[in-house]
Design an enzyme around this catalytic site. Structure first.
Site, PDB file in Angstrom:
ATOM      1  N   GLY A  14       0.748  -1.495   0.072  1.00 21.61           N
ATOM      2  CA  GLY A  14      -0.108   0.104   0.202  1.00 21.61           C
ATOM      3  C   GLY A  14       0.899   1.434   0.006  1.00 21.61           C
ATOM      4  CG  ASP A  16      -1.188   5.067   4.553  1.00 20.93           C
ATOM      5  OD1 ASP A  16      -0.913   5.645   3.622  1.00 20.93           O
ATOM      6  OD2 ASP A  16      -2.496   4.402   4.222  1.00 20.93           O
ATOM      7  CB  CYS A 101      -3.365  -8.668  13.368  1.00 26.38           C
ATOM      8  SG  CYS A 101      -1.906  -8.582  12.004  1.00 26.38           S
ATOM      9  CB  CYS A 197      -5.409  -9.840   5.467  1.00 27.00           C
ATOM     10  SG  CYS A 197      -4.895 -11.321   7.107  1.00 27.00           S
TER      11      CYS A 197
END
Length: 380
Positions: A14, A16, A101, A197
Site C-alpha cells: 500500500g 502508506d 494482529c 486480510c
C-alpha cells in the site's frame, strides 16, 4: 533518535508503508523492506491478494532503492489470531482481529524477525505517533483525524513502542498521496485496503460458514414475536442491518423502517431485532471490559476520559471505574450505539491513547426471552 539506524519497514504493497520507507531513507537511515504474508489457505488472488500486494511492494522497493524480504507468518497468524477469531465468533461475540494482529504479528513476530536482521527500529504505515517523555513512551493519535489508527494499536507495550516508528503519523492522507505521486511510486493511487486480510472482499457470512456450523433459530422483535429465522447467532453482529432478510412488517403493525440486530440470546438461540437506527435497545450508557492492556504498563486512575467502543467514532466523554475483579467500567455521558461484546473499548486522555480492553458486557434493556407466534415479514 540517532542520525542513522537500520530500520526494517513493513511494506504491505500500500501507499502508506511505501511513503514511510521513502521518508526514512530520505532521513538517512539504512532501510530494509519486509513483506509479511499472513494468510495462505486460499490465497488465489480473487479475495486475498497477497501475491499482487507483494509485486506492488517489490516495485516500491525498486523505485526507492531498498532491499525487500518476503516472510511467511501464516502459521503464527493462524495460531495467534485466526484461532481466537473463530473462538470468539463461535461464542457469539464479534472480535476485532486487526487489534490482535498488531499485538501478536506486526509488533511481535515481525519485530522479533527485524531484530534478528540487526534492526534498531521497525516502522509501519499506521497513522499514529510515538512520543517519549521522561523515559516512557506514549502512543498518540495520528494528526489526520480521519485516518487515525491508534484504536488498533492500543495493546502495544513500552518495549514495542520504544522500537517503533510511524513516519506518516504526522501527515494527512492527502499529503501521503501527493508525495507518492511526486516521487513516482507505482502504487501512488492504489485503493486503500478494506476488511480483514484473510477475508478480503468476499462475502463475510460465506467465509464464516466454512469454519462454523449453522444453528438456525428465531428472530424476534421487542414484543417477543418471531419475525423471521436466523442461520446461527455466530453469523450476526450487533447493529447489523444488511443480510437479515427482513422488510417492513406485514402483520401486527409497525413502521416500515430498517431492521437492526439488537441482542443475542444465547440461552434460547434467539436473535432480537428492532426497527429504526435510534431504537433504545441499540443504545448503551455503560459497558464493561476485561482482558485489559495499558500502554504505560499500569492502569490509569479512575476519572474522566474519552473512549471509543468502535473504530471511526469520536471520543465519547465517560467516567472510568474498576470493579473488584479488575475489569473496567465506562459510564458515558450520552448513550453509545450498538456497543458490541468482543470489540475493543479504547481509552484516551486527549491525544494520548492509554490502552483498553475487550468489551464483555454493556447496558441492555430487558428483552422478551421467549418467542411468541410468528409474524410474517416482507422479504428484503
Amino acid at each position: 533518535m540517532q542520525s542513522r539506524q537500520r530500520v526494517v519497514v513493513g511494506l504491505s504493497g500500500g501507499v502508506d508503508s511505501a511513503v514511510s520507507a521513502w521518508l526514512l531513507k530520505r532521513q538517512g537511515h539504512e532501510v530494509v523492506g519486509l513483506f509479511m504474508k499472513n494468510w495462505e489457505d486460499d490465497d488465489d488472488g480473487e479475495y486475498c491478494s497477497s501475491n499482487v500486494d507483494f509485486v506492488d511492494a517489490a516495485a516500491v522497493a525498486d523505485v526507492i532503492g531498498i532491499e525487500i524480504e518476503h516472510v511467511n507468518f501464516a502459521s503464527a497468524y493462524r495460531d495467534r489470531v485466526f484461532a481466537e477469531f473463530l473462538r470468539e465468533y463461535g461464542a457469539g461475540r464479534t472480535p476485532n482481529p486487526d487489534v490482535l494482529c498488531n499485538a501478536e504479528i506486526k509488533f511481535k513476530a515481525f519485530l522479533e524477525h527485524a531484530m534478528r536482521l540487526g534492526a534498531a527500529r521497525i516502522a509501519t504505515g499506521h497513522y499514529a505517533r510515538v512520543r517519549e517523555r521522561g523515559g516512557r513512551f506514549e502512543l498518540l493519535k495520528g494528526l489526520d483525524a480521519s485516518k487515525d489508527q491508534s484504536y488498533f494499536l492500543h495493546r502495544l507495550d513500552q518495549a514495542q513502542l520504544a522500537r517503533t516508528l510511524f513516519p506518516v503519523g504526522e501527515l494527512a492522507k492527502t499529503e501521503v498521496r501527493r508525495i507518492a505521486a511526486e516521487i513516482g511510486l507505482p502504487n501512488a493511487h492504489k485503493k486503500d485496503s478494506t476488511g480483514i486480510c484473510f477475508i478480503g472482499e468476499r462475502p463475510f457470512r460465506a467465509f464464516l460458514e466454512r469454519y462454523l456450523s449453522r444453528e438456525p433459530g428465531p428472530m424476534v422483535d421487542e414484543r417477543g414475536r418471531e419475525v423471521g429465522r436466523h442461520l446461527g447467532l455466530s453469523f450476526y453482529t450487533l447493529g447489523q442491518r444488511q443480510g437479515l432478510g427482513l422488510g417492513g412488517q406485514r402483520a401486527g403493525g409497525g413502521a416500515h423502517a430498517p431492521w437492526y440486530v439488537a441482542h443475542k440470546d444465547l440461552e434460547h438461540n434467539a436473535l432480537h431485532v428492532v426497527q429504526g437506527h435510534d431504537h433504545p435497545w441499540l443504545q448503551s450508557r455503560w459497558l464493561r471490559a476485561d482482558d485489559l492492556s495499558w500502554i504505560a504498563g499500569q492502569a490509569p486512575p479512575p476519572g474522566r476520559y474519552g473512549a471509543k467502543s468502535r473504530y471511526r467514532q469520536a471520543d465519547a466523554p465517560c467516567a472510568l471505574a474498576f470493579d473488584g475483579a479488575g475489569a473496567l467500567r465506562l459510564d458515558f455521558d450520552a448513550p453509545q450505539w450498538a456497543v458490541t461484546p468482543g470489540q475493543s473499548a479504547v481509552l484516551y486522555a486527549g491525544e494520548v491513547c492509554l490502552g483498553g480492553g475487550v468489551i464483555d458486557a454493556a447496558e441492555r434493556p430487558p428483552v422478551v426471552r421467549r418467542p411468541a407466534s410468528p409474524v410474517r415479514a416482507a422479504p428484503r
